[in-house]
Write a protein that holds these residues in place. Structure first.
Motif, PDB file in Angstrom:
ATOM      1  N   VAL A  31       9.806  31.625 -18.807  1.00  0.00           N
ATOM      2  CA  VAL A  31       9.908  30.799 -17.704  1.00  0.00           C
ATOM      3  C   VAL A  31       9.566  28.655 -17.958  1.00  0.00           C
ATOM      4  N   GLY A  32       8.910  29.480 -18.246  1.00  0.00           N
ATOM      5  CA  GLY A  32       7.968  27.924 -19.886  1.00  0.00           C
ATOM      6  C   GLY A  32       6.921  28.305 -20.230  1.00  0.00           C
ATOM      7  N   GLU A  33       6.655  27.117 -20.785  1.00  0.00           N
ATOM      8  CA  GLU A  33       5.656  27.073 -22.443  1.00  0.00           C
ATOM      9  C   GLU A  33       4.606  25.931 -21.675  1.00  0.00           C
ATOM     10  N   ALA A  34       3.256  25.825 -22.616  1.00  0.00           N
ATOM     11  CA  ALA A  34       2.370  25.526 -21.871  1.00  0.00           C
ATOM     12  C   ALA A  34       1.371  24.534 -23.351  1.00  0.00           C
ATOM     13  N   ALA A  35       1.206  24.218 -23.440  1.00  0.00           N
ATOM     14  CA  ALA A  35       0.181  23.893 -24.884  1.00  0.00           C
ATOM     15  C   ALA A  35      -1.373  23.861 -24.705  1.00  0.00           C
ATOM     16  N   ASP A  36      -1.892  23.820 -23.877  1.00  0.00           N
ATOM     17  CA  ASP A  36      -3.067  23.930 -23.657  1.00  0.00           C
ATOM     18  C   ASP A  36      -3.370  24.852 -21.818  1.00  0.00           C
ATOM     19  N   GLY A  37      -5.094  24.567 -21.431  1.00  0.00           N
ATOM     20  CA  GLY A  37      -5.221  25.459 -20.484  1.00  0.00           C
ATOM     21  C   GLY A  37      -4.762  24.789 -18.950  1.00  0.00           C
ATOM     22  N   LEU A  38      -4.273  23.457 -19.057  1.00  0.00           N
ATOM     23  CA  LEU A  38      -4.560  22.556 -17.660  1.00  0.00           C
ATOM     24  C   LEU A  38      -3.015  22.362 -17.758  1.00  0.00           C
ATOM     25  N   GLU A  39      -2.130  22.515 -18.934  1.00  0.00           N
ATOM     26  CA  GLU A  39      -0.793  22.586 -18.800  1.00  0.00           C
ATOM     27  C   GLU A  39      -0.059  23.689 -17.629  1.00  0.00           C
ATOM     28  N   ALA A  40      -1.377  24.992 -18.240  1.00  0.00           N
ATOM     29  CA  ALA A  40      -0.480  26.704 -18.021  1.00  0.00           C
ATOM     30  C   ALA A  40      -1.358  26.510 -16.369  1.00  0.00           C
ATOM     31  N   VAL A  41      -1.966  25.741 -16.113  1.00  0.00           N
ATOM     32  CA  VAL A  41      -2.617  26.201 -14.586  1.00  0.00           C
ATOM     33  C   VAL A  41      -1.669  25.451 -13.572  1.00  0.00           C
ATOM     34  N   ARG A  42      -1.467  24.199 -14.834  1.00  0.00           N
ATOM     35  CA  ARG A  42      -0.671  23.588 -13.697  1.00  0.00           C
ATOM     36  C   ARG A  42       1.374  24.024 -13.148  1.00  0.00           C
ATOM     37  N   LEU A  43       1.433  24.779 -14.946  1.00  0.00           N
ATOM     38  CA  LEU A  43       2.652  26.027 -14.620  1.00  0.00           C
ATOM     39  C   LEU A  43       2.412  26.865 -14.223  1.00  0.00           C
ATOM     40  N   ALA A  44       1.387  27.608 -13.490  1.00  0.00           N
ATOM     41  CA  ALA A  44       1.313  28.711 -13.488  1.00  0.00           C
ATOM     42  C   ALA A  44       1.694  28.578 -11.960  1.00  0.00           C
ATOM     43  N   ASP A  45       1.073  27.514 -11.615  1.00  0.00           N
ATOM     44  CA  ASP A  45       1.562  27.221 -10.146  1.00  0.00           C
ATOM     45  C   ASP A  45       2.307  26.931  -9.283  1.00  0.00           C
ATOM     46  N   ARG A  46       2.869  25.654 -10.379  1.00  0.00           N
ATOM     47  CA  ARG A  46       4.604  25.867 -10.357  1.00  0.00           C
ATOM     48  C   ARG A  46       5.630  26.719 -10.731  1.00  0.00           C
ATOM     49  N   LEU A  47       5.694  27.842 -11.299  1.00  0.00           N
ATOM     50  CA  LEU A  47       6.106  28.909 -12.161  1.00  0.00           C
ATOM     51  C   LEU A  47       6.373  30.134 -10.826  1.00  0.00           C
ATOM     52  N   VAL A  48       5.314  30.137 -11.066  1.00  0.00           N
ATOM     53  CA  VAL A  48       4.932  32.018 -10.726  1.00  0.00           C
ATOM     54  C   VAL A  48       4.784  32.890 -11.592  1.00  0.00           C
ATOM     55  N   PRO A  49       4.717  32.850 -12.380  1.00  0.00           N
ATOM     56  CA  PRO A  49       4.718  33.940 -13.524  1.00  0.00           C
ATOM     57  C   PRO A  49       3.757  34.909 -13.096  1.00  0.00           C
ATOM     58  N   ASP A  50       5.042  36.592 -13.121  1.00  0.00           N
ATOM     59  CA  ASP A  50       4.637  37.070 -13.305  1.00  0.00           C
ATOM     60  C   ASP A  50       3.484  37.979 -14.456  1.00  0.00           C
ATOM     61  N   VAL A  51       3.959  37.723 -15.947  1.00  0.00           N
ATOM     62  CA  VAL A  51       2.833  37.486 -17.281  1.00  0.00           C
ATOM     63  C   VAL A  51       2.557  36.010 -17.792  1.00  0.00           C
ATOM     64  N   VAL A  52       1.458  36.415 -17.955  1.00  0.00           N
ATOM     65  CA  VAL A  52       0.901  35.178 -18.645  1.00  0.00           C
ATOM     66  C   VAL A  52       0.772  35.184 -20.097  1.00  0.00           C
TER      67      VAL A  52
END
Length: 241
Positions: A31-52
């Motif tokens: 559902v998404g890709e992040a290139a660093d931790g800050l982007e990962a936190v933001r996308l996890a909030d928005r995309l609500v993944p089951d597994v990171v």
């Protein structure tokens, strides 16, 4: 149910490879890709993944800090760390902040896909090599030559102690089953019981507990006192302890 996966790695080629690996699977969706931790936190909030799928070494915010932040906001998210063979210093911290599993980056496609599915089922996928490395760190970090028995082991059965000792030696479920002449499903049951009885979150914490309480050393010493190669705690394939 489709497993929603967020890829977190600062290397674009790694993310592309992971996405290509997951694409043909009907039950897995990136559902998404992040290139660093800050982007990962933001996308996890928005995309609500089951597994990171989380890398550990990244700019701006590393994987440990990102794991901490994501789980603080969404504790049901499952975070599986992808690690390299030279990243041992990050394994304990990632485990401590709540990562559910660790796979090496050169795992086979089948191992990686199986790890995603197991993480989504609230299981704890670990590459055997990673488990052995964490256990080795626990051995090196022990400061007292005489281990102190843990109160949490009071309710553990003799057979569960056998399994726990071999976990502490870095063995996989299949290897434990072969050593103790148990079915793999029986080993899994013992591991599940150990998780509950010791309050551990995953098999790595069990392995570290075993090392810190001296079980692998005690098992090795006990085996050395037997003759004709008879090993500690051997029993039939249906022995449930």
């Amino acid at each position: 149910m489709t497993i929603r996966v967020l890829l977190v790695d600062d290397q674009r080629l790694v993310r592309a490879g992971l996405r290509a690996l997951c694409a043909p699977e009907d039950d897995i969706e990136v559902v998404g890709e992040a290139a660093d931790g800050l982007e990962a936190v933001r996308l996890a909030d928005r995309l609500v993944p089951d597994v990171v799928l989380m890398d550990l070494r990244m700019p701006r915010m590393d994987g440990i800090a990102a794991t901490t932040a994501i789980l603080a906001r969404r504790p049901r998210t499952r975070i599986m760390v992808l690690t390299t063979f030279d990243d041992d210093d990050h394994l304990y911290p990632a485990l401590a902040v709540g990562a559910c599993g660790f796979l090496v980056k050169d795992a086979t496609p089948g191992e990686l896909l199986d790890g995603i599915r197991r993480a989504a089922r609230d299981e704890h996928p670990f590459s055997p090599d990673v488990l052995r490395r964490v256990v080795n760190q626990a051995v090196l970090s022990r400061r007292s030559p005489q281990p102190t028995p843990a109160v949490s082991l009071v309710e553990v059965t003799d057979r569960e102690r056998d399994v726990l000792a071999l976990l502490g030696a870095g063995l996989s479920n299949a290897e434990i089953g072969e050593r103790l002449q148990l079915a793999v499903t029986t080993v899994k049951t013992h591991v599940a019981n150990l998780l509950t009885k010791t309050g551990s979150n995953n098999r790595v914490q069990l392995a570290v507990l075993a090392v810190r309480t001296g079980l692998p050393e005690a098992a090795s010493a006990d085996r050395s006192r037997h003759v004709d190669g008879v090993q500690l705690g051997e029993g039939g394939p249906h022995d449930a302890g």
